[in-house]
Design a protein around this motif. Structure first.
Motif, PDB file in Angstrom:
ATOM      1  N   GLU A  95       3.490  24.440  64.284  1.00 46.72           N
ATOM      2  CA  GLU A  95       4.145  23.527  63.345  1.00 46.72           C
ATOM      3  C   GLU A  95       3.722  22.082  63.586  1.00 46.72           C
ATOM      4  OE1 GLU A  95       8.338  25.863  62.497  1.00 46.72           O
ATOM      5  OE2 GLU A  95       8.202  24.607  64.296  1.00 46.72           O
ATOM      6  N   ARG A  96       3.819  21.295  62.523  1.00 50.39           N
ATOM      7  CA  ARG A  96       3.524  19.871  62.616  1.00 50.39           C
ATOM      8  C   ARG A  96       4.761  19.055  62.264  1.00 50.39           C
ATOM      9  NH1 ARG A  96      -1.820  18.057  59.720  1.00 50.39           N
ATOM     10  NH2 ARG A  96      -1.537  16.334  61.206  1.00 50.39           N
ATOM     11  N   VAL A  97       4.725  17.811  62.677  1.00 52.58           N
ATOM     12  CA  VAL A  97       5.829  16.898  62.409  1.00 52.58           C
ATOM     13  C   VAL A  97       5.323  15.753  61.534  1.00 52.58           C
ATOM     14  CG1 VAL A  97       7.524  15.335  63.430  1.00 52.58           C
ATOM     15  CG2 VAL A  97       6.920  17.472  64.605  1.00 52.58           C
ATOM     16  N   ALA A  98       6.117  15.376  60.541  1.00 48.34           N
ATOM     17  CA  ALA A  98       5.779  14.236  59.675  1.00 48.34           C
ATOM     18  C   ALA A  98       6.269  12.955  60.350  1.00 48.34           C
ATOM     19  CB  ALA A  98       6.411  14.414  58.304  1.00 48.34           C
ATOM     20  N   TYR A  99       5.510  12.501  61.307  1.00 51.38           N
ATOM     21  CA  TYR A  99       5.932  11.347  62.099  1.00 51.38           C
ATOM     22  C   TYR A  99       5.987  10.076  61.261  1.00 51.38           C
ATOM     23  CZ  TYR A  99       5.558  14.059  66.406  1.00 51.38           C
ATOM     24  OH  TYR A  99       5.745  14.986  67.408  1.00 51.38           O
ATOM     25  N   ASP A 100       6.828   9.148  61.718  1.00 50.22           N
ATOM     26  CA  ASP A 100       7.033   7.896  60.999  1.00 50.22           C
ATOM     27  C   ASP A 100       6.114   6.784  61.473  1.00 50.22           C
ATOM     28  OD1 ASP A 100       8.276   7.849  63.440  1.00 50.22           O
ATOM     29  OD2 ASP A 100      10.048   6.745  62.780  1.00 50.22           O
ATOM     30  N   HIS A 101       5.347   7.006  62.525  1.00 53.64           N
ATOM     31  CA  HIS A 101       4.359   6.043  63.000  1.00 53.64           C
ATOM     32  C   HIS A 101       3.091   6.793  63.404  1.00 53.64           C
ATOM     33  CE1 HIS A 101       8.071   3.650  63.519  1.00 53.64           C
ATOM     34  NE2 HIS A 101       7.283   2.607  63.336  1.00 53.64           N
TER      35      HIS A 101
ATOM     36  N   PRO B 223       2.612   8.349  66.871  1.00 54.49           N
ATOM     37  CA  PRO B 223       4.073   8.364  67.006  1.00 54.49           C
ATOM     38  C   PRO B 223       4.503   8.006  68.426  1.00 54.49           C
ATOM     39  CG  PRO B 223       3.218  10.592  67.011  1.00 54.49           C
ATOM     40  CD  PRO B 223       2.043   9.693  66.759  1.00 54.49           C
ATOM     41  N   PHE B 224       5.739   7.563  68.561  1.00 58.80           N
ATOM     42  CA  PHE B 224       6.253   7.261  69.899  1.00 58.80           C
ATOM     43  C   PHE B 224       7.682   7.769  70.067  1.00 58.80           C
ATOM     44  CE2 PHE B 224       6.441   3.536  67.161  1.00 58.80           C
ATOM     45  CZ  PHE B 224       7.725   3.019  67.309  1.00 58.80           C
ATOM     46  N   GLY B 225       7.938   8.901  69.445  1.00 60.97           N
ATOM     47  CA  GLY B 225       9.224   9.558  69.586  1.00 60.97           C
ATOM     48  C   GLY B 225       9.445  10.503  68.425  1.00 60.97           C
ATOM     49  N   GLY B 226      10.462  11.356  68.551  1.00 62.94           N
ATOM     50  CA  GLY B 226      10.784  12.300  67.496  1.00 62.94           C
ATOM     51  C   GLY B 226      10.556  13.734  67.935  1.00 62.94           C
ATOM     52  N   PRO B 227      10.716  14.692  67.011  1.00 63.71           N
ATOM     53  CA  PRO B 227      10.474  16.101  67.340  1.00 63.71           C
ATOM     54  C   PRO B 227       9.073  16.294  67.900  1.00 63.71           C
ATOM     55  CG  PRO B 227      11.509  15.887  65.189  1.00 63.71           C
ATOM     56  CD  PRO B 227      11.123  14.511  65.615  1.00 63.71           C
ATOM     57  N   HIS B 228       8.908  17.306  68.756  1.00 61.94           N
ATOM     58  CA  HIS B 228       7.621  17.506  69.417  1.00 61.94           C
ATOM     59  C   HIS B 228       7.512  18.944  69.910  1.00 61.94           C
ATOM     60  CE1 HIS B 228      10.636  15.839  72.231  1.00 61.94           C
ATOM     61  NE2 HIS B 228      10.246  16.840  73.012  1.00 61.94           N
ATOM     62  N   ASP B 229       6.318  19.304  70.333  1.00 60.75           N
ATOM     63  CA  ASP B 229       6.092  20.650  70.872  1.00 60.75           C
ATOM     64  C   ASP B 229       6.879  20.837  72.163  1.00 60.75           C
ATOM     65  OD1 ASP B 229       4.543  22.826  72.475  1.00 60.75           O
ATOM     66  OD2 ASP B 229       3.691  22.954  70.465  1.00 60.75           O
ATOM     67  N   GLY B 230       7.361  22.069  72.385  1.00 59.65           N
ATOM     68  CA  GLY B 230       8.115  22.358  73.601  1.00 59.65           C
ATOM     69  C   GLY B 230       7.277  22.257  74.863  1.00 59.65           C
TER      70      GLY B 230
ATOM     71  N   GLY C 223       1.269  18.489  55.866  1.00 59.61           N
ATOM     72  CA  GLY C 223       1.584  19.034  54.556  1.00 59.61           C
ATOM     73  C   GLY C 223       3.072  19.036  54.276  1.00 59.61           C
ATOM     74  N   PRO C 224       3.458  19.600  53.130  1.00 62.30           N
ATOM     75  CA  PRO C 224       4.885  19.623  52.754  1.00 62.30           C
ATOM     76  C   PRO C 224       5.750  20.473  53.676  1.00 62.30           C
ATOM     77  CG  PRO C 224       3.540  20.927  51.230  1.00 62.30           C
ATOM     78  CD  PRO C 224       2.590  20.174  52.095  1.00 62.30           C
ATOM     79  N   ASP C 225       5.125  21.339  54.461  1.00 64.15           N
ATOM     80  CA  ASP C 225       5.885  22.170  55.391  1.00 64.15           C
ATOM     81  C   ASP C 225       6.089  21.494  56.748  1.00 64.15           C
ATOM     82  OD1 ASP C 225       3.189  22.276  56.015  1.00 64.15           O
ATOM     83  OD2 ASP C 225       3.247  24.372  56.664  1.00 64.15           O
ATOM     84  N   ALA C 226       5.583  20.264  56.917  1.00 60.33           N
ATOM     85  CA  ALA C 226       5.760  19.545  58.185  1.00 60.33           C
ATOM     86  C   ALA C 226       7.232  19.228  58.400  1.00 60.33           C
ATOM     87  CB  ALA C 226       4.942  18.264  58.168  1.00 60.33           C
ATOM     88  N   LYS C 227       7.643  19.225  59.650  1.00 62.83           N
ATOM     89  CA  LYS C 227       9.043  18.989  59.980  1.00 62.83           C
ATOM     90  C   LYS C 227       9.366  17.497  59.889  1.00 62.83           C
ATOM     91  CE  LYS C 227       9.105  23.330  60.711  1.00 62.83           C
ATOM     92  NZ  LYS C 227       9.558  24.193  59.598  1.00 62.83           N
ATOM     93  N   PRO C 228      10.480  17.154  59.249  1.00 65.70           N
ATOM     94  CA  PRO C 228      10.835  15.743  59.091  1.00 65.70           C
ATOM     95  C   PRO C 228      11.386  15.160  60.375  1.00 65.70           C
ATOM     96  CG  PRO C 228      12.549  17.135  58.158  1.00 65.70           C
ATOM     97  CD  PRO C 228      11.444  18.057  58.585  1.00 65.70           C
TER      98      PRO C 228
ATOM     99  N   GLY D 132      20.206  19.408  68.778  1.00 66.71           N
ATOM    100  CA  GLY D 132      20.246  17.947  68.821  1.00 66.71           C
ATOM    101  C   GLY D 132      20.033  17.360  67.454  1.00 66.71           C
ATOM    102  N   GLN D 133      20.724  16.341  67.156  1.00 69.61           N
ATOM    103  CA  GLN D 133      20.596  15.669  65.874  1.00 69.61           C
ATOM    104  C   GLN D 133      19.880  14.348  66.069  1.00 69.61           C
ATOM    105  OE1 GLN D 133      21.519  16.749  62.748  1.00 69.61           O
ATOM    106  NE2 GLN D 133      20.337  14.963  62.118  1.00 69.61           N
ATOM    107  N   PRO D 134      18.598  14.267  65.658  1.00 71.09           N
ATOM    108  CA  PRO D 134      17.877  13.025  65.878  1.00 71.09           C
ATOM    109  C   PRO D 134      18.511  11.876  65.123  1.00 71.09           C
ATOM    110  CG  PRO D 134      16.402  14.827  65.237  1.00 71.09           C
ATOM    111  CD  PRO D 134      17.804  15.284  65.007  1.00 71.09           C
ATOM    112  N   GLY D 135      18.543  10.759  65.780  1.00 68.53           N
ATOM    113  CA  GLY D 135      19.031   9.575  65.090  1.00 68.53           C
ATOM    114  C   GLY D 135      17.962   9.025  64.163  1.00 68.53           C
ATOM    115  N   ALA D 136      18.390   8.312  63.134  1.00 70.95           N
ATOM    116  CA  ALA D 136      17.432   7.721  62.212  1.00 70.95           C
ATOM    117  C   ALA D 136      16.665   6.615  62.914  1.00 70.95           C
ATOM    118  CB  ALA D 136      18.162   7.138  61.003  1.00 70.95           C
TER     119      ALA D 136
END
Length: 275
Positions: free
Chosen positions: A88-94, A97-104, A234-239, A260-264
């Motif tokens: 899976e991929r993550v739709a990072y905001d930077h 990226p420097f944080g957010g969901p990631h591979d285990g 793609g559109p299936d990337a995790k937000p 866990g609920q990521p903060g905005a």
């Protein structure tokens, strides 16, 4: 006869050329050894000087995050321990990226200088453990500049380095919730950023004491890391507000599944960009 005897004595006390040549050879050999050592150790000595100059940025109880004083650093708030699958991929905001969901599975971050770009989701996990990730654009940073960056990494713990194709600046430094983009490898802010944030114990990153050692084949093999994907997710990337994939590897070898609920993420520069 006296003259003859004088000439005979002089001839017996001839110049000791063998001894002189031997001394010259020894001196030349010692000089070459010293020169070789000075040349080979120059990068380490220069790096030690840079670290000493940046030592005032080490965190303290009264100044828990000295990176806020470094011009150009941006920050964001992220929640840790949110994992995705290796597929899976993550739709990072930077970018990087420097944080957010990631591979285990985290990338090895114990002084590894990766020669090729590594999957982003693995590199982000290293930040959660308190590591610094030095990324650079391989089209803009070459030769001595790469070596100068690598001197900050080799022989160190909780830091790694890798190419990042398409990076909008030559160099970008990441720690969890912090980023600094730069133009030159000799910028003193690199060492200040590392001094301020690498394994900063003041709640700057989520998992104090977590490992940076290589996990090994089947998890994360630093000699054959999962490759970087330069394409747009793609559109299936995790937000960024994703809560984790069922079956993803848990923290530190725990049972699969994350929560866990990521903060905005809220980005805020600590100083005007470009300074």
């Amino acid at each position: 006869m006296k003259a003859a005897r004088g000439k005979s004595v002089v001839s017996k006390k001839g110049t000791p050329w063998g001894t002189i040549v031997g001394v010259v050879v020894v001196v030349a050999l010692l000089a070459s050894v010293v020169t070789y050592y000075m040349v080979k150790s120059a990068p380490q000595r220069d790096q030690k000087s840079r670290e000493e100059a940046a030592s005032s940025f080490a965190p303290t109880a009264s100044d828990p995050d000295p990176s806020k004083k470094i011009p150009g650093v941006i920050t964001a708030t992220y929640t840790g321990s949110v994992h995705v699958l290796p597929t899976e991929r993550v739709a990072y905001d930077h970018s990087p990226p420097f944080g957010g969901p990631h591979d285990g599975n985290w990338a090895a971050c114990n002084g590894v200088v990766y020669p090729t770009a590594v999957r982003t989701e693995n590199m982000v996990h290293t930040l959660e453990h308190g590591a610094i990730w030095i990324a650079y654009n391989p089209d803009l940073v070459k030769g001595d500049q790469v070596d100068l960056l690598a001197a900050r990494v080799k022989g160190k713990t909780y830091i790694s380095m890798s190419p990042y194709p398409g990076l909008d600046k030559p160099i970008s430094l990441q720690s969890w919730g912090h980023q600094l983009k730069l133009d030159k490898a000799d910028d003193p802010r690199i060492d200040e950023f590392i001094a301020a944030l690498r394994t900063n114990p003041n709640g700057v990153y989520p998992e104090i004491g977590a490992s940076c050692d290589a996990l090994g084949p089947g998890q994360f093999d630093p000699s054959n890391p999962p490759p970087f994907d330069p394409s747009k997710p793609g559109p299936d990337a995790k937000p960024m507000n994703y809560q984790g994939s069922s079956g993803a590897v848990g923290e530190q070898g725990a049972m699969p599944g994350t929560s866990g609920q990521p903060g905005a993420p809220v980005t805020s520069p600590s100083a005007p960009a470009g300074q």
